[in-house]
Design a protein around this motif. Structure first.
Motif, PDB file in Angstrom:
ATOM      1  N   GLU B 213      47.133  30.092  32.430  1.00  0.00           N
ATOM      2  CA  GLU B 213      46.111  30.061  33.243  1.00  0.00           C
ATOM      3  C   GLU B 213      45.604  31.394  33.959  1.00  0.00           C
ATOM      4  O   GLU B 213      44.705  31.926  34.015  1.00  0.00           O
ATOM      5  CB  GLU B 213      46.042  29.081  34.309  1.00  0.00           C
ATOM      6  CG  GLU B 213      46.049  27.739  33.469  1.00  0.00           C
ATOM      7  CD  GLU B 213      46.463  26.425  34.541  1.00  0.00           C
ATOM      8  OE1 GLU B 213      46.100  25.358  34.208  1.00  0.00           O
ATOM      9  OE2 GLU B 213      47.018  26.770  35.643  1.00  0.00           O
ATOM     10  N   LEU B 217      42.388  33.828  33.563  1.00  0.00           N
ATOM     11  CA  LEU B 217      41.834  34.060  34.692  1.00  0.00           C
ATOM     12  C   LEU B 217      41.568  35.818  34.735  1.00  0.00           C
ATOM     13  O   LEU B 217      40.474  36.221  35.062  1.00  0.00           O
ATOM     14  CB  LEU B 217      42.179  33.387  35.790  1.00  0.00           C
ATOM     15  CG  LEU B 217      41.824  31.776  35.973  1.00  0.00           C
ATOM     16  CD1 LEU B 217      42.377  31.435  37.195  1.00  0.00           C
ATOM     17  CD2 LEU B 217      40.605  31.308  35.399  1.00  0.00           C
ATOM     18  N   ILE B 220      38.983  37.016  32.493  1.00  0.00           N
ATOM     19  CA  ILE B 220      37.737  36.590  32.758  1.00  0.00           C
ATOM     20  C   ILE B 220      37.234  37.565  33.832  1.00  0.00           C
ATOM     21  O   ILE B 220      36.280  38.089  33.801  1.00  0.00           O
ATOM     22  CB  ILE B 220      37.546  35.097  33.074  1.00  0.00           C
ATOM     23  CG1 ILE B 220      37.769  34.297  31.836  1.00  0.00           C
ATOM     24  CG2 ILE B 220      36.170  35.046  33.608  1.00  0.00           C
ATOM     25  CD1 ILE B 220      37.843  32.772  32.295  1.00  0.00           C
ATOM     26  N   SER B 221      38.414  37.838  34.744  1.00  0.00           N
ATOM     27  CA  SER B 221      37.988  38.740  35.948  1.00  0.00           C
ATOM     28  C   SER B 221      37.870  40.028  35.318  1.00  0.00           C
ATOM     29  O   SER B 221      37.186  40.930  36.081  1.00  0.00           O
ATOM     30  CB  SER B 221      39.357  38.730  36.878  1.00  0.00           C
ATOM     31  OG  SER B 221      39.651  37.570  37.412  1.00  0.00           O
ATOM     32  N   TYR B 350      48.361  37.745  36.130  1.00  0.00           N
ATOM     33  CA  TYR B 350      46.986  37.940  36.307  1.00  0.00           C
ATOM     34  C   TYR B 350      46.495  39.164  36.591  1.00  0.00           C
ATOM     35  O   TYR B 350      45.725  39.819  36.024  1.00  0.00           O
ATOM     36  CB  TYR B 350      46.519  36.995  37.826  1.00  0.00           C
ATOM     37  CG  TYR B 350      45.378  37.335  38.165  1.00  0.00           C
ATOM     38  CD1 TYR B 350      44.333  36.526  37.520  1.00  0.00           C
ATOM     39  CD2 TYR B 350      45.082  38.315  39.135  1.00  0.00           C
ATOM     40  CE1 TYR B 350      43.058  36.998  37.826  1.00  0.00           C
ATOM     41  CE2 TYR B 350      43.668  38.526  39.825  1.00  0.00           C
ATOM     42  CZ  TYR B 350      42.511  37.912  39.099  1.00  0.00           C
ATOM     43  OH  TYR B 350      41.277  38.124  39.508  1.00  0.00           O
ATOM     44  N   PRO B 385      42.443  35.615  44.526  1.00  0.00           N
ATOM     45  CA  PRO B 385      42.104  37.076  44.630  1.00  0.00           C
ATOM     46  C   PRO B 385      40.988  37.260  45.165  1.00  0.00           C
ATOM     47  O   PRO B 385      39.873  36.572  45.076  1.00  0.00           O
ATOM     48  CB  PRO B 385      41.848  37.182  43.045  1.00  0.00           C
ATOM     49  CG  PRO B 385      42.559  36.146  42.567  1.00  0.00           C
ATOM     50  CD  PRO B 385      42.403  34.786  43.418  1.00  0.00           C
TER      51      PRO B 385
END
Lengths: 284, 580
Positions: B213, B217, B220-221, B350, B385
């Motif tokens: 995940e 993410l 996408i960020s 991430y 974040p």
């Protein structure tokens, strides 16, 4: 672009008489007539004699890997659906190594035009059998004659879900040019199987053979009848090699199904980072 | 129950399909919302049906980084769970089980408290479906641990709201029934291990998520625009997250016919100008190998997340491994500047996945984010974040027509101006060796300068972007541990037991922090390499790059996570180690 502007510093290195020369000329004529230029067009090629074409046409292009032109072309179209995307592929390239991509690209109905340079053998590697080689033909890899039946690319395309399926002979340049334009105007996966003699290694599928044995599908032929088209796609023999549009169908393209690119191409979408906080909150 | 070291471990076990993972994740979220940091560890064999699933939820006021050999509380949904895991309960711990099942608890140690709760009966009381049994069990555990049942009920509303009011109400009733049952029947056993931390402000600054995940993410960020991913354990959840959010964030996720198509599509999309990625596991990466170098020579930016499991071939499909490091560094013919990053936990996954997109664009090359299955699938807490901090760096990217454009123009840093089709600039992105415009060229001089130009990008990247590896523990330690990936968590936990051991955590495998590692390792009296592969692939790379041979290698290859206890035991055997 003009013919002059389409020129690159390089002269084609195909053998004199090679069908690729006709395809090259027909493609450039189509580009000039239709205004395909570096603001609206991208070309992709696989690896084989056909792939050299990218060095001789001044249109922005991607020279990929043997058999892998179609996923690259599909990726380009999804990223920028404003572009005319042409994939130049070979018979060994696209039907052998890239067979899986051929089937699935057709099934998904990407809005791309596939120009299959079909010389029924591997020419760049000096003449081995390809998936399109007819049974019994002697090649360097089948000195006793090809023991396998060939694929019928048009039947394969129709069965896979292609929505524009046609065949041309490279020697008939004007007809080929018109067909390329028509294929590009078609919304969806368009295949033109272009019969092109390899004058150096293929002594069976020659210019003379194609000139004597091809004929054009007439006005009485209905290209929207899938069953008929499928039957026609298996017709191949003495005086019995049909040319023209075998099958066409109006169906939404894959790209038309994406709301993300309904208004503008994917590459022009600004990242929507304002939604991130809500997305992150789902993980709390 | 006793809470000896400020970490509470709850193990949940049951047959596949009973919702072990969803119960565990909810427990983890309630803990995170109450102000605790969480580390979850999940194990499941590769069985289609009837397999035994187990998940351990660990939470603490401090950061938790590793699973624990023993749990404080076991929630057993069946007899198998009791039989397999009763010996893994801490002395003084407890078991929650269905008092109306014919559970055999005869082997359980006398110090373990038995919390027989009529789970099925209470579930039926809440609603007709037995799916509420999970809720009863979880709320019972909350009752015992002093957790907040209102937090749980709010979570139920959020997670099950889409299933309709009747279901939500029955779920909430089930939560009350379990919670109250425990409060009434086990008064003397109630603890405050999970009470809401007063100083903890809402909304919560903690997210609970897996590495998969986090990778999704992170992408996408970073402004992801295109992803083509073929499903494969253990990375499939990356594509699930990407598929679900594509319309909202305006990118495209496409499931292709195979991994070969996945990477070629992503390359096509990237060539056209879209920030692109793919993801796979080792077997899928084998198929991608051919196009891996295609991105390299055409200088097409591409992010590849590779989630490792044990191999070769199908290997250990549902277990972890770290055997693919050499593969991503070396597979495909010849050299190009391949950046390889190895995050060690969810937070790093991430951050480094997002960073990978910038690196791919800046250096117009491939960036592999290599994670192991433990990172892919275990949940951890991560700081929420700061979205306003996100910046996107697309490097030398030209969207206007320029005169005499040269796609592969020579430059000091090795990076050429990158344009895309459709803006008027002619170029060939060419898999053949090519000249500055992209035309095929086999000329000697051209080959040499283009190869050198590409490889220069790695040198530039090392100078401008590569940080030194993080060193945990005392700088002047006698013993230095070198490792990577998810081993980080257990190593950090083990380090707490020693005063003269530190840990060098390697997250950049190419370019490689050669000088830094040479310095750190030559200072140590003894170096221990810890990896989950047969040969010690990182240790061999260290030798290749620095000349330092790490002879002491603690290698694990059974697919299971390394427990802190194993590392402590290993370090105890090293001469000169000082215990705290």
């Amino acid at each position: 672009m003009t013919q002059e502007e389409l020129k690159t510093p390089f002269t084609p290195n195909w053998c004199p008489g090679c069908g690729n020369l006709n395809i090259w000329a027909a493609f450039k004529n189509a580009a000039v007539q239709e205004g395909w230029d570096n603001t609206n067009t991208a070309l992709v090629a696989g690896i084989g004699c056909h792939g050299h074409i990218l060095n001789f046409v001044k249109l922005t292009s991607f020279e990929g890997l043997h058999g892998r032109a179609l996923p690259v072309a599909s990726g380009i179209k999804m990223a920028n659906n404003r572009l005319n995307v042409f994939a130049h592929v070979g018979d060994g390239d696209c039907l052998g190594e890239g067979g899986n991509h051929f089937v699935h690209s057709a099934r998904r109905n990407h809005d791309i035009t596939v120009l299959l340079h079909d010389n029924t053998l591997y020419a760049l590697t000096t003449g081995q059998t390809s998936p399109a080689t007819e049974r019994g033909m002697k090649t360097k890899s089948t000195p006793a004659g090809n023991p396998d039946d060939p694929v019928y690319p048009l039947a394969w395309a129709i069965a896979s879900g292609a929505t524009f399926v046609a065949r041309a002979y490279s020697g008939h340049m004007d007809k080929l040019m018109n067909l390329i334009i028509e294929a590009n105007n078609h919304k969806g996966f368009a295949l033109i199987d272009i019969l092109q003699p390899c004058v150096t290694f293929n002594k069976v599928c020659t210019h003379a053979m194609y000139q004597q044995n091809t004929y054009y599908l007439g006005d009485d032929y209905d290209p929207t009848n899938k069953k008929e088209a499928f039957m026609k796609a298996y017709e191949f023999g003495e005086k019995k090699i049909p040319l023209g549009i075998f099958y066409r169908e109006e169906k939404p393209t894959l790209e038309e199904g994406y709301v993300q690119i309904a208004e503008k191409p994917l590459i022009d979408n600004e990242p929507k980072l304002e939604g991130l906080t809500d997305l992150f909150k789902k993980y709390t | 129950m006793v809470n000896k070291d400020n970490v509470v471990s709850v193990k949940i076990g049951g047959p596949a399909g009973t919702g072990v993972k969803s119960v565990g994740l909810m427990l983890a979220k309630i803990a995170a919302r109450s102000g605790y940091q969480v580390f979850d560890y999940i194990e499941y064999p590769s069985l289609i049906k009837g397999g035994h699933n187990v998940m351990q939820v660990n939470f603490s006021t401090e950061k938790v980084t590793a699973p624990r050999a023993k749990s404080d509380l076991l929630i057993a949904f069946d007899q198998i769970t009791i039989d397999l895991h009763f010996s893994e309960i801490e002395e003084g711990g407890g078991i929650i089980y269905d008092s109306e099942s014919k559970a055999d608890l005869s082997k359980v140690d006398k110090s373990i408290s038995l919390y027989g709760i009529p789970l099925k009966k209470l579930a039926h009381e809440a609603g007709e479906k037995t799916i509420f049994l999970n809720i009863v069990a979880l709320s019972s555990a909350l009752g015992l641990l002093g957790g907040n049942n209102e937090t749980f009920k709010k979570l139920i509303e959020e997670e099950y709201g889409s299933k309709g009011e009747d279901i939500v109400n029955a779920d909430k009733k089930a939560a009350d029934l379990g919670y109250n049952y425990v409060l009434e029947n086990f008064k003397d056993d109630l603890r405050d291990y999970m009470k809401v931390i007063d100083s903890f402000s809402s909304p919560t600054p903690y997210m609970v998520l897996t590495g998969n995940e986090a990778a999704a993410l992170g992408a996408i960020s970073a402004g992801l625009q295109f992803a083509a991913i073929y499903p494969m354990s253990p990375i499939s959840n990356i594509l699930h997250v990407l598929a679900a959010n594509q319309e909202k964030f305006g990118y495209i996720y496409k499931q292709p016919e195979d991994e070969i198509s996945a990477i070629n599509m992503s390359i096509g999309a990237s060539y056209a100008g879209a920030r692109s990625m793919t993801a796979t596991s080792g077997g899928g990466f084998c198929l991608m190998t051919e196009a891996y170098g295609l991105a390299g020579i055409t200088e097409t930016p591409l992010v590849i997340v590779e989630g490792m499991r044990g191999g070769p071939a199908t290997g250990l499909p549902t277990w972890s491994g770290q055997g693919d490091l050499r593969m991503v560094l070396h597979s495909h013919q010849d050299d190009w500047p391949r950046i390889v990053l190895t995050p060690g936990d969810v937070q790093e996954t991430y951050e480094l996945t997002a960073k990978a997109f910038d690196l791919a664009d800046k250096y117009q090359t491939t960036v592999v984010v290599l994670i192991d299955k433990n990172i892919c699938e275990n949940d951890e807490t991560m700081m929420f974040p700061n979205v306003t901090d996100l910046k996107i760096d697309r490097g030398k990217f030209i969207k206007e027509k320029v005169e005499d454009y040269k796609r592969y123009e020579l430059s000091e840093d090795g990076v050429s101006p990158r344009s895309i089709p459709g803006v008027g600039n002619f170029f060939i992105a060419n898999s053949d060796e090519h000249d500055e415009y992209g035309y095929s060229s086999e000329e000697i001089e051209n080959r040499n300068i283009q190869m050198k130009k590409r490889m220069q990008k790695l040198i530039t990247c090392a100078q401008n972007d590569m940080p030194n590896p993080e060193v945990f523990g005392p700088e002047d330690a006698d013993i230095t541990v070198v490792s990577w990936g998810s081993n980080k968590g257990s190593i950090l936990e083990a380090l707490k037991s020693f005063s003269n051991v530190n840990y060098v955590h390697v997250t950049w495998m190419n370019p490689f922090p050669t000088e830094f590692l040479s310095n750190v390792l030559s200072k140590a009296k003894h170096v221990v390499d810890i990896e989950c592969n047969y040969t010690g692939q990182l240790a061999d790379i260290v030798r290749e790059k620095t000349g330092i041979e790490i002879k002491d290698r603690f290698l694990k290859l059974d697919g299971r996570i390394i427990y802190p206890a194993e590392i402590i035991e290993k370090l105890n055997s090293v001469e000169g180690v000082k215990k705290i």
